[in-house]
Scaffold this active site. Structure first.
Site, PDB file in Angstrom:
ATOM      1  N   GLY A 157       0.687  -0.901  -0.036  1.00 35.78           N
ATOM      2  CA  GLY A 157       0.029  -0.094  -0.120  1.00 35.78           C
ATOM      3  C   GLY A 157       0.964   1.462   0.382  1.00 35.78           C
ATOM      4  NE  ARG A 240      -2.741  -0.285  14.421  1.00 36.90           N
ATOM      5  CZ  ARG A 240      -2.021   0.803  14.512  1.00 36.90           C
ATOM      6  NH1 ARG A 240      -0.591   0.975  14.569  1.00 36.90           N
ATOM      7  NH2 ARG A 240      -2.362   2.445  13.819  1.00 36.90           N
ATOM      8  CD  GLU A 269       2.396  -1.569  20.100  1.00 40.11           C
ATOM      9  OE1 GLU A 269       1.777  -0.073  20.310  1.00 40.11           O
ATOM     10  OE2 GLU A 269       2.386  -1.967  19.132  1.00 40.11           O
ATOM     11  CG  HIS A 288       3.527   2.113  18.504  1.00 39.66           C
ATOM     12  ND1 HIS A 288       2.578   1.165  17.996  1.00 39.66           N
ATOM     13  CD2 HIS A 288       3.434   3.050  16.743  1.00 39.66           C
ATOM     14  CE1 HIS A 288       0.963   1.057  17.430  1.00 39.66           C
ATOM     15  NE2 HIS A 288       2.496   2.385  15.872  1.00 39.66           N
TER      16      HIS A 288
HETATM   17  C1  GLV Z   1       0.611   4.162  13.622  1.00 41.46           C
HETATM   18  O1  GLV Z   1       0.934   2.766  14.127  1.00 41.46           O
HETATM   19  C2  GLV Z   1      -0.636   4.823  13.590  1.00 41.46           C
HETATM   20  O2  GLV Z   1      -1.340   3.789  12.803  1.00 41.46           O
HETATM   21  O3  GLV Z   1      -0.542   6.097  13.076  1.00 41.46           O
END
Ligand code: GLV
Length: 330
Positions: A157, A240, A269, A288
């Site tokens: 994507g 994710r 997390e 993250h």
């Molecule tokens: C980060 O993980 C987002 O979805 O912006």
């Protein structure tokens, strides 16, 4: 005219906060910790709009409870934390922040590729632990090359495409798998070759995951797929955590089924301190942070604010998640 009521679930970079506070009655949940479930429910009960984070669970119960709600604007590209069907059926717009973070995430993918392949974090730790005792040695801390290797992109994507563009600078051979194959002209432009999912896992030296999390992708990367990978391969995940079965990944790493992993996302997390990933010294872990630059987070803040305000002015958000909502609104 009365200003709309808005709940913002965290302090966000200035551009967005300023826009919202100027034209709404804003209640801001200050600080870095997310609001508790109880706070989230009570603060959204009477609002017209919510600006939320990916850590806020915006489920059917919350949406049903928020009787005046018109818009849920998330400061994230992912929207697995929002019950989209529940919002759509009640005529509530959902928006997110794609595009503005694409480049910073794609950059970080290369940060993880280089730091795992060339053992950057491990060697930094070695020096700090006072274990650099040998002079230059021809066999010391050998890593693996990045240039010329095969990079498999799982999900081509917006972000996957930018990763592909960066990879050609490293003269990498590019394979991809996605549920929808791209037009040949786009494949050509990106120098990517479409393969089936098994081939992707078998042939990649580096495999970078760019899938959104949904019921079809949860645990998508499991022991079956990991067992197809080369022993020398490295898995990169900036999408994710739950897309990868984390205990299968731990097994694959511990048994040296694959060589390493660069992970920015996890099943829980923050990571539980007893998570076995923490004890593996030859992988790279990040909390993250793939979109965490001041520039990108400022753009996300501005876009999320504009999405929210547009709906409150009776217009459509710029980056809408649920275009079908238009049918339930009109
Ligand atoms: C980060 O993980 C987002 O979805 O912006």
């Amino acid at each position: 005219m009365n200003k709309p009521n808005v709940y913002v679930t965290r302090s966000i970079p200035e551009p967005g906060l300023k826009l919202i506070s100027e034209s709404t009655n804003m209640v801001l949940h200050e600080g870095d910790l997310p609001p508790s479930r109880q706070e989230l429910l009570s603060n959204t009960k009477d609002v017209d709009g919510i600006l939320c984070m990916l850590t806020d669970k915006i489920d059917d119960e919350l949406i049903a409870n928020a009787k005046n709600l018109k818009v849920i604007s998330s400061l994230s590209v992912g929207y697995d934390h929002i019950d989209i069907a529940a919002a759509t059926k009640r005529g509530i717009y959902v928006s997110h922040t794609p595009d503005v973070l694409t480049d910073s995430v794609a950059d970080l993918v290369f940060g993880l590729i280089l730091s795992t392949a060339r053992r950057i974090v491990e060697s930094d730790q070695l020096i700090r632990n006072k274990k650099w005792t040998l002079p230059w040695s021809p066999t010391f801390m050998l890593g693996s090359e990045v240039y010329g290797k095969t990079l498999g992109i799982l999900g081509l994507g917006r972000i996957g495409k930018e990763v592909a563009l960066r990879a050609s600078g490293f003269k990498m051979n590019l394979l991809y798998y996605d549920i929808v194959r791209l037009p040949e002209s786009v494949e050509k432009e990106l120098s990517v070759t479409y393969v089936d999912v098994n081939t992707l896992f078998k042939e990649s030296d580096f495999l970078s995951i760019h899938l959104s999390l949904n019921k079809n992708t949860i645990n998508f990367v499991d022991s079956d797929k990991l067992s197809m990978m080369k022993k020398s391969s490295i898995l990169i995940n900036t999408s994710r955590g739950p897309v990868v079965n984390e205990s299968d990944l731990v097994d694959a790493l511990k048994s040296k089924r694959i060589r390493s992993a660069g992970l920015d996302v996890f099943s829980t997390e923050p990571l539980n301190l007893d998570n076995p990933l923490i004890s593996l010294s030859d992988i790279v872990l990040m909390p993250h942070l793939s979109s965490a630059t001041l520039e990108t987070r400022s753009k996300m803040s501005e876009l999320a604010a504009n999405n929210l305000l547009l709906v409150l002015q009776g217009k459509k958000p710029i980056t809408i998640v649920n275009p079908d909502v238009v049918n339930s609104v009109s």
